[in-house]
Motif scaffolding. Structure first.
Motif, PDB file in Angstrom:
ATOM      1  N   ASP A 688       0.802  -1.224   0.000  1.00  0.00           N
ATOM      2  CA  ASP A 688       0.000   0.000   0.000  1.00  0.00           C
ATOM      3  C   ASP A 688       0.833   1.271   0.000  1.00  0.00           C
ATOM      4  OD1 ASP A 688      -2.606  -1.399   0.340  1.00  0.00           O
ATOM      5  OD2 ASP A 688      -1.718  -1.989   2.261  1.00  0.00           O
ATOM      6  N   ALA A 689       2.146   1.139  -0.151  1.00  0.00           N
ATOM      7  CA  ALA A 689       3.037   2.305  -0.109  1.00  0.00           C
ATOM      8  C   ALA A 689       3.171   2.884  -1.514  1.00  0.00           C
ATOM      9  CB  ALA A 689       4.406   1.912   0.436  1.00  0.00           C
ATOM     10  N   PRO A 690       2.623   4.069  -1.753  1.00  0.00           N
ATOM     11  CA  PRO A 690       2.644   4.601  -3.125  1.00  0.00           C
ATOM     12  C   PRO A 690       4.041   4.998  -3.578  1.00  0.00           C
ATOM     13  CG  PRO A 690       1.753   6.231  -1.589  1.00  0.00           C
ATOM     14  CD  PRO A 690       1.932   4.967  -0.818  1.00  0.00           C
ATOM     15  N   ILE A 691       4.369   4.640  -4.810  1.00  0.00           N
ATOM     16  CA  ILE A 691       5.595   5.072  -5.468  1.00  0.00           C
ATOM     17  C   ILE A 691       5.165   5.923  -6.662  1.00  0.00           C
ATOM     18  CG2 ILE A 691       7.676   4.346  -6.680  1.00  0.00           C
ATOM     19  CD1 ILE A 691       7.574   1.738  -5.116  1.00  0.00           C
ATOM     20  N   VAL A 694       1.404   5.632  -7.055  1.00  0.00           N
ATOM     21  CA  VAL A 694       0.792   4.343  -7.397  1.00  0.00           C
ATOM     22  C   VAL A 694       1.206   3.290  -6.374  1.00  0.00           C
ATOM     23  CG1 VAL A 694       0.571   2.528  -9.128  1.00  0.00           C
ATOM     24  CG2 VAL A 694       0.797   4.925  -9.838  1.00  0.00           C
ATOM     25  N   ALA A 695       0.224   2.650  -5.731  1.00  0.00           N
ATOM     26  CA  ALA A 695       0.517   1.588  -4.781  1.00  0.00           C
ATOM     27  C   ALA A 695       0.793   0.291  -5.539  1.00  0.00           C
ATOM     28  CB  ALA A 695      -0.659   1.391  -3.826  1.00  0.00           C
ATOM     29  N   PRO A 696       1.896  -0.404  -5.241  1.00  0.00           N
ATOM     30  CA  PRO A 696       2.253  -1.614  -6.004  1.00  0.00           C
ATOM     31  C   PRO A 696       1.248  -2.754  -5.858  1.00  0.00           C
ATOM     32  CG  PRO A 696       4.137  -0.777  -4.773  1.00  0.00           C
ATOM     33  CD  PRO A 696       2.944  -0.027  -4.277  1.00  0.00           C
ATOM     34  N   GLY A 697       0.610  -2.857  -4.685  1.00  0.00           N
ATOM     35  CA  GLY A 697      -0.348  -3.932  -4.474  1.00  0.00           C
ATOM     36  C   GLY A 697       0.280  -5.298  -4.296  1.00  0.00           C
ATOM     37  N   LEU A 698       1.578  -5.348  -4.013  1.00  0.00           N
ATOM     38  CA  LEU A 698       2.294  -6.614  -3.881  1.00  0.00           C
ATOM     39  C   LEU A 698       2.720  -6.826  -2.428  1.00  0.00           C
ATOM     40  CD1 LEU A 698       4.605  -6.315  -7.017  1.00  0.00           C
ATOM     41  CD2 LEU A 698       2.519  -7.677  -6.825  1.00  0.00           C
ATOM     42  N   ASP A 699       2.510  -8.026  -1.918  1.00  0.00           N
ATOM     43  CA  ASP A 699       2.886  -8.355  -0.543  1.00  0.00           C
ATOM     44  C   ASP A 699       4.363  -8.720  -0.468  1.00  0.00           C
ATOM     45  OD1 ASP A 699       0.613  -8.023   1.165  1.00  0.00           O
ATOM     46  OD2 ASP A 699      -0.344  -9.672   0.080  1.00  0.00           O
ATOM     47  N   ILE A 700       5.191  -7.776  -0.802  1.00  0.00           N
ATOM     48  CA  ILE A 700       6.633  -7.985  -0.741  1.00  0.00           C
ATOM     49  C   ILE A 700       7.149  -7.383   0.566  1.00  0.00           C
ATOM     50  CG2 ILE A 700       8.839  -7.404  -1.807  1.00  0.00           C
ATOM     51  CD1 ILE A 700       7.445  -7.413  -4.509  1.00  0.00           C
ATOM     52  N   PRO A 701       7.594  -8.209   1.513  1.00  0.00           N
ATOM     53  CA  PRO A 701       7.984  -7.730   2.846  1.00  0.00           C
ATOM     54  C   PRO A 701       9.383  -7.126   2.861  1.00  0.00           C
ATOM     55  CG  PRO A 701       8.239 -10.101   2.756  1.00  0.00           C
ATOM     56  CD  PRO A 701       7.676  -9.685   1.419  1.00  0.00           C
ATOM     57  N   LEU A 702       9.502  -5.990   2.207  1.00  0.00           N
ATOM     58  CA  LEU A 702      10.788  -5.317   2.103  1.00  0.00           C
ATOM     59  C   LEU A 702      11.228  -4.729   3.436  1.00  0.00           C
ATOM     60  CD1 LEU A 702      12.767  -4.697  -0.238  1.00  0.00           C
ATOM     61  CD2 LEU A 702      11.596  -2.515  -0.524  1.00  0.00           C
ATOM     62  N   GLY A 703      10.240  -4.385   4.278  1.00  0.00           N
ATOM     63  CA  GLY A 703      10.515  -3.676   5.517  1.00  0.00           C
ATOM     64  C   GLY A 703      10.433  -2.191   5.267  1.00  0.00           C
ATOM     65  N   MET A 704       9.332  -1.561   5.656  1.00  0.00           N
ATOM     66  CA  MET A 704       9.071  -0.169   5.345  1.00  0.00           C
ATOM     67  C   MET A 704       9.182   0.695   6.599  1.00  0.00           C
ATOM     68  SD  MET A 704       8.598  -0.480   2.155  1.00  0.00           S
ATOM     69  CE  MET A 704       7.851   1.046   1.575  1.00  0.00           C
ATOM     70  N   GLY A 716       2.912 -14.398  24.527  1.00  0.00           N
ATOM     71  CA  GLY A 716       4.001 -14.671  23.594  1.00  0.00           C
ATOM     72  C   GLY A 716       3.904 -13.897  22.311  1.00  0.00           C
ATOM     73  N   LEU A 717       3.172 -12.760  22.334  1.00  0.00           N
ATOM     74  CA  LEU A 717       2.881 -12.051  21.096  1.00  0.00           C
ATOM     75  C   LEU A 717       3.299 -10.586  21.153  1.00  0.00           C
ATOM     76  CD1 LEU A 717      -0.720 -13.466  20.576  1.00  0.00           C
ATOM     77  CD2 LEU A 717       1.327 -14.141  19.290  1.00  0.00           C
ATOM     78  N   THR A 718       3.707 -10.081  20.002  1.00  0.00           N
ATOM     79  CA  THR A 718       3.923  -8.652  19.786  1.00  0.00           C
ATOM     80  C   THR A 718       2.954  -8.205  18.712  1.00  0.00           C
ATOM     81  OG1 THR A 718       6.269  -8.659  20.385  1.00  0.00           O
ATOM     82  CG2 THR A 718       5.526  -6.907  18.930  1.00  0.00           C
ATOM     83  N   PHE A 719       2.108  -7.227  19.053  1.00  0.00           N
ATOM     84  CA  PHE A 719       1.139  -6.688  18.096  1.00  0.00           C
ATOM     85  C   PHE A 719       1.650  -5.343  17.582  1.00  0.00           C
ATOM     86  CE2 PHE A 719      -1.378  -9.591  20.625  1.00  0.00           C
ATOM     87  CZ  PHE A 719      -2.192 -10.203  19.682  1.00  0.00           C
ATOM     88  N   PHE A 720       1.386  -5.074  16.293  1.00  0.00           N
ATOM     89  CA  PHE A 720       1.874  -3.837  15.697  1.00  0.00           C
ATOM     90  C   PHE A 720       1.018  -3.494  14.484  1.00  0.00           C
ATOM     91  CE2 PHE A 720       4.782  -1.412  12.900  1.00  0.00           C
ATOM     92  CZ  PHE A 720       5.119  -0.397  13.774  1.00  0.00           C
ATOM     93  N   HIS A 721       0.743  -2.191  14.299  1.00  0.00           N
ATOM     94  CA  HIS A 721      -0.016  -1.786  13.106  1.00  0.00           C
ATOM     95  C   HIS A 721       0.483  -0.459  12.537  1.00  0.00           C
ATOM     96  CE1 HIS A 721      -2.053   0.913  15.877  1.00  0.00           C
ATOM     97  NE2 HIS A 721      -2.841   1.396  14.934  1.00  0.00           N
ATOM     98  N   GLY A 722       1.726  -0.075  12.852  1.00  0.00           N
ATOM     99  CA  GLY A 722       2.268   1.190  12.376  1.00  0.00           C
ATOM    100  C   GLY A 722       3.098   1.081  11.113  1.00  0.00           C
ATOM    101  N   SER A 723       2.844   0.067  10.296  1.00  0.00           N
ATOM    102  CA  SER A 723       3.566  -0.084   9.034  1.00  0.00           C
ATOM    103  C   SER A 723       2.840   0.688   7.944  1.00  0.00           C
ATOM    104  CB  SER A 723       3.675  -1.570   8.660  1.00  0.00           C
ATOM    105  OG  SER A 723       2.392  -2.158   8.617  1.00  0.00           O
ATOM    106  N   LEU A 724       3.480   0.832   6.784  1.00  0.00           N
ATOM    107  CA  LEU A 724       2.867   1.586   5.701  1.00  0.00           C
ATOM    108  C   LEU A 724       1.811   0.790   4.950  1.00  0.00           C
ATOM    109  CD1 LEU A 724       5.821   3.634   4.141  1.00  0.00           C
ATOM    110  CD2 LEU A 724       4.113   4.335   5.816  1.00  0.00           C
ATOM    111  N   ASP A 725       1.754  -0.517   5.165  1.00  0.00           N
ATOM    112  CA  ASP A 725       0.657  -1.280   4.578  1.00  0.00           C
ATOM    113  C   ASP A 725      -0.481  -1.359   5.588  1.00  0.00           C
ATOM    114  OD1 ASP A 725       1.864  -3.012   6.340  1.00  0.00           O
ATOM    115  OD2 ASP A 725       2.252  -4.600   4.886  1.00  0.00           O
ATOM    116  N   TYR A 726      -1.650  -1.756   5.131  1.00  0.00           N
ATOM    117  CA  TYR A 726      -2.860  -1.655   5.948  1.00  0.00           C
ATOM    118  C   TYR A 726      -3.125  -2.949   6.718  1.00  0.00           C
ATOM    119  CZ  TYR A 726      -3.728   2.245   2.691  1.00  0.00           C
ATOM    120  OH  TYR A 726      -3.626   3.382   1.929  1.00  0.00           O
ATOM    121  N   TYR A 727      -2.243  -3.250   7.669  1.00  0.00           N
ATOM    122  CA  TYR A 727      -2.394  -4.476   8.445  1.00  0.00           C
ATOM    123  C   TYR A 727      -2.088  -4.231   9.922  1.00  0.00           C
ATOM    124  CZ  TYR A 727      -2.412  -7.163   4.061  1.00  0.00           C
ATOM    125  OH  TYR A 727      -2.723  -7.668   2.826  1.00  0.00           O
TER     126      TYR A 727
END
Length: 790
Positions: A688-691, A694-704, A716-727
């Motif tokens: 979901d990170a526009p270049i 245009v958002a690529p729409g690809l689940d490529i875990p590059l690390g944003m 035993g869990l770490t929750f997080f939702h501050g990434s540039l994709d919508y998860y």
């Protein structure tokens, strides 16, 4: 048919010829800058292979395969097995070899016979194609920088936080900022079954400069959330139904017009009766304390949402009092205040980089019942005096400010807050001695009196907006000898993790002073050394081979740009002659979102940003001539009152991707006892990170790049939702592996929180208003979303 095939091959040859010559020309220029010698001969070989195709010469295959072999040797020798660094170094030459090999049937048979048979050419083509497909497939799986070496992290305290209750009563769950919950109803075995329990819409979309960066509170049977317009809303934490809302009706100013945030509110209980015998304006002792983007504090009855008019002036305290004429439109609040032991403690945000003469960064403590000013700590007085100035007097201008959220140790009675520096950020020639003494520091004060106990500088002189903004984390760290040391963990934009004894401010984890570049502009003040902790994340100095790109061509461009810039390591001073690389960048490292600590295992879990920037001093008249628009955080800032304006930007390629190796954001688990990294994984995909819009729409875990912070649980869990994709994601605390993800309607920036509802269920709650600073009103939201097991 043959003619059509020949035409295609000729076109391929022409393309390789032109691209090869371009690569060779860029390579020659890179050599002139003292850079790698690879690109010149590689470009010539590519061009030669293209020329061979045009002329239908069999030796084109020799050249293409030789180029591939040499490029593989070069790539592995330069970057080892780093997947993402190998991609641009190898894919182009694999494609070249594949295209030339597929063209083999069109080459002259006499030449081809001496080179390779057509059948063998077909087989080699298949191998090359498989190699390309394998690389492409590898893009869709994460490539950890540090793999977990143990399946299970040792538990140091099985009863950690067991007595902390079912609520989330402060910004970091507790005033220690730990963001750790002992709940294990949702755990590694069942997190895959998480479902949306309820969704609530606040009604305030994150548009026109508004951003949702809030972490809600939950106390008893009520959840409290604030909007970027500083409205406070109470919800039923089990159903998500609204109970009440309060609107402080903020004034829109020049400062907050495009910068509206509310990262959280505070909850407190008034334990003492009024000293003067008067009756409070509202019944009950439970209060929600919040701040506004126009510089006020207000107090609400936590049960009803009614304004407590016995607090301050009819429920409000004006924080602009004592700050002078420059404060209006420049001074405002974005972070959750600290409310504890009868005191409300606040700092404030000031506009960066516009001008000298900005208002004081004074930190103040107010009586949580009456709103009376109790104390005022200011860097100009430091440890000497924290007595409030008499009515009508103005706190000294230009002192370092505190714009994050403070932490508090109730046993010691000490509050801890981080500071920024004297603005403008990029010119140090006008800095006051007290600004240098307290810039980028952690300051410990008595909460009741504001008297300074100690302070520790995370930078000796800051020329790059390295404000320390994340909430300090307080933790009782067990030693090998059975002793326990009360420590403070301070994350910084520099990526340094300082671990201090919170009683004295002395480092518990080694800190060394290292020499840095001092080649500064006339009039600039720079430090000869800077402090470095033995624990850090993403701080390794960049070198030419770290330059990256989506292809070999923009990677070459980035290498050229790197060699053209000033770079002698971190703290290389800015110049007016050419651009200076800034890394770590001024967005982080670690920004305001902070981290979390698993107090049961002594594991610090943090998300970071790895984005390099560049900066250059510029004459203001030159900036005007070029039509640059002055802003606090954009590409150009005037820095009025100093000799220079400053131009700056992201270090990216023409394709819009960063010019340095991934990941650009990660999640890291650190063993505090040893300082070693347990695991480090890329955080977020490019989906979901526009270049270039245009958002690529690809689940490529590059690390944003990441914002917000993590939540850690004893499940035993770490929750997080501050990434540039919508998860929103759940990671395994032991390994960093993703165990679950939930799709969000838009991106998020805050930190998740958790609680046990009155129905006995554990809930995970996130607020999603959109990914950080998209620059448009597209993909914006106002969602409060709760997850639970069915």
């Amino acid at each position: 048919m043959n003619n059509s095939r020949n035409i295609v091959v000729t076109i391929i040859g022409a393309a390789l010829l032109l691209l090869g010559l371009g690569l060779a020309a860029g390579g020659a220029y890179l050599i002139s800058l003292g850079g790698s010698w690879f690109y010149l001969p590689a470009g010539l070989a590519m061009a030669a292979s293209g020329l061979g195709l045009i002329r239908q010469k069999g030796w084109a295959l020799y050249v293409a395969w030789a180029l591939l072999i040499v490029s593989l040797i070069w790539a592995f020798s330069e970057v080892g097995t780093d997947f993402w660094q190998l991609v641009p170094r190898t894919v182009t030459f694999l494609v070249v070899a594949l295209l030339v090999t597929l063209s083999a049937p069109t080459l002259r048979k006499a030449d081809l016979g001496r080179v390779i048979s057509c059948k063998l050419a077909a087989g080699v083509s298949a191998v090359l194609a498989i190699g390309i497909i394998a690389i492409f497939a590898g893009m869709f799986r994460p490539h950890p920088e540090v793999e977990a070496t143990a399946d299970k992290v040792p538990v140091l305290d099985e009863k950690a936080a067991d007595d902390s209750g079912n609520d989330w009563t402060a910004y970091g769950r507790n005033t220690g900022g730990q963001r750790f919950a002992q709940f294990d109803q949702i755990n590694t075995t069942n997190v895959k079954d998480l479902k949306v329990a309820w969704t609530y819409h606040t009604g305030d979309l994150a548009i026109n400069g508004s951003e949702y960066q809030t972490t809600p509170l939950k106390v008893g049977n009520t959840m409290y959330v604030c909007t970027p317009l500083n409205k406070v809303i109470a919800l039923d934490p089990v159903t998500g139904k609204e109970k009440w809302r309060f609107d402080p009706k903020i004034e829109e100013t020049s400062g907050n017009k495009t910068w509206k945030r509310c990262r959280g509110v505070a909850y407190t209980e008034l334990s003492e009766a009024p000293q003067d015998g008067t009756q409070p304006a509202i019944a009950g002792n439970k209060r929600i304390i919040s701040t506004t983007n126009d510089g006020r504090i207000f107090s609400l009855d936590a049960e009803t949402g009614k304004l407590d008019e016995s607090f301050g002036d009819k429920g409000f305290v004006n924080l602009l009092n004592g700050l002078g004429p420059t404060a209006h439109g420049s001074y405002y609040l974005t972070s959750a205040p600290l409310a504890a032991d009868g005191v409300v403690m606040v700092g404030g945000k000031l506009n960066d980089n516009l001008t000298t003469g900005e208002a004081s960064g004074v930190v103040r403590g107010y009586d949580s019942r009456s709103g009376k000013l109790l104390w005022a700590w200011d860097a100009s007085r430091g440890a000497k005096d924290s007595t409030p100035l008499p009515e009508g007097e103005i706190y000294p201008i230009e002192t370092p400010n505190f714009w994050g959220t403070a932490a508090y140790d109730a046993k010691l009675g000490i509050a801890y807050f981080p500071t920024g520096n004297q603005t403008p950020d990029f010119w140090t020639g006008n800095r006051h001695p007290y600004s240098d003494e307290y810039n980028d520091s952690v300051v410990a004060v008595e909460l009741k009196t504001g008297k300074e106990v100690w302070h520790f500088r995370t930078a000796n002189q800051d020329q790059f907006d390295y404000d320390v903004s994340s909430q300090p984390i307080l933790y009782d760290m067990p030693g090998k000898d059975g002793t326990v040391t009360p420590v403070l963990i301070q994350l910084t934009k520099r990526g340094q993790v300082f671990v201090l004894d919170r009683r004295t401010g002395k480092p518990v984890v080694e800190v060394e002073q290292r020499k840095v570049s001092t080649d500064a502009m006339p009039g600039m003040k720079v430090a000869e050394t800077q402090p470095y902790s033995a624990i850090s994340v993403g701080t390794k100095a960049l070198k030419e081979s770290d330059m990256w790109g989506a292809s070999i061509f923009d990677q070459l461009y980035c290498r050229v740009q790197f060699k053209e810039m000033r770079w002698e390591g971190e703290f290389t001073p800015l110049s007016d002659k050419k651009r200076t690389l800034i890394y770590p960048g001024y967005y982080g490292g670690f920004n305001w979102g902070g981290g979390a600590i698993d107090v049961s295992t002594g594991t610090l879990i943090v998300n970071d940003i790895r984005m390099a920037q560049w900066g250059q001093f510029i004459k203001r008249e030159d900036a005007d001539a070029r039509g640059l628009q002055a802003t606090t955080e954009g590409e150009y800032s005037e820095q009025l009152g100093t000799p220079w304006g400053v131009e700056r930007g992201m270090f990216i390629s023409p394709l819009g991707v960063p010019c340095f190796k991934p990941p650009f954001g990660s999640m890291t688990a650190i063993d505090l006892a040893t300082g070693k990294t347990r695991w480090q994984v890329p955080m977020g995909t490019i989906k979901d990170a526009p270049i270039h819009g245009v958002a690529p729409g690809l689940d490529i875990p590059l690390g944003m790049p990441t914002m917000g912070g993590p939540l850690v649980t004893k499940g035993g869990l770490t929750f997080f939702h501050g990434s540039l994709d919508y998860y929103v994601r759940a990671l395994d605390n032991n390994t960093g592996k993703e165990l679950w993800r939930g799709r969000l309607p838009v991106g998020g920036q805050g930190a998740p929180m958790t609680y046990i509802g009155e129905d006995g269920k554990q809930y995970i709650v996130v607020v999603a208003g959109g990914a950080t600073r998209t620059g448009t009103n597209d993909n914006r939201g106002d969602d409060v979303i709760a997850y639970a097991l069915p």
